[in-house]
Design a protein around this motif. Structure first.
Motif: not given
Length: 155
Positions: A49-50, A52-53, A55, A60, A110-112
Motif C-alpha cells: 500500500l505504501v 501504491a500511494a 508520493r 516511502t 486512507g488505504p491503511y
C-alpha cells in the motif's frame, strides 16, 4: 513405567540404552506461529500500500524497509517458535505488544484502515496467546506434592 502411555516410554537404542523421551510441544505453539505469519503478511500488505500511494521516495523507502524488516523478523520468530526456541516466545510477545502502537501511529486513515485495524487486533491476540501459553512445560501430574506442608509433630 506404570501410568505411562506407550508413546511416552522411551525407545531402546541399538546399544540397549534408553533414549530420552521427546520433549512435548508447548500448547499453542502452532497458533502463535500462525499469528506471526499473519503479522508478516500484514506488514507486507502495508508495504504494498505504501508503494501504491507513494508520493515522496525517501519516506516511502524507509517505510518499505521497516515493513520488510518486520516481516522477516516475524517469519524468523515463527520458525523459532515452531522449533521450540526460548527466545521466540519473548520475541513474539514483543512483536504482539509493538503491533498495536505501530498500527495506531498511522492513524487508521486512507488505504491503511483495514491493515492497521487487523494489525492492532492481531497484536493484542498474539500477546495474549503468548502470555496464556507461557507456564510450566513439565508433564502433567509432575511435582504434585505440596512443598510447603508443615509437619505438626516436629518440634
Amino acid at each position: 513405567m506404570a501410568g505411562r502411555m506407550p508413546w511416552d516410554i522411551p525407545a531402546a537404542g541399538a546399544d540397549g540404552e534408553q533414549a530420552a523421551p521427546a520433549a512435548r510441544p508447548r500448547p499453542g505453539r502452532h497458533l502463535i506461529a500462525v499469528m506471526l505469519i499473519g503479522a508478516a503478511v500484514l506488514d507486507l500488505t502495508r508495504c504494498g500500500l505504501v508503494l501504491a500511494a507513494a508520493r515522496h521516495p525517501a519516506p516511502t523507502a524507509g517505510l518499505v524497509a521497516a515493513g520488510l524488516t518486520a516481516a522477516v523478523l516475524s517469519v524468523r520468530t515463527a520458525r523459532g517458535c515452531q522449533a521450540g526456541q526460548r527466545w521466540a516466545a519473548w520475541a513474539a510477545l514483543l512483536i504482539g505488544a509493538a503491533s498495536t502502537p505501530q498500527a495506531a501511529i498511522s492513524g487508521f486513515h486512507g488505504p491503511y484502515t483495514i491493515p492497521d485495524t487487523a494489525t492492532a487486533v492481531l497484536g493484542v491476540l498474539l500477546a495474549v496467546a503468548v502470555l496464556a501459553t507461557s507456564g510450566s512445560a513439565g508433564l502433567p501430574g509432575q511435582y504434585t506434592e505440596n512443598p510447603c506442608t508443615i509437619d505438626r509433630g516436629a518440634t
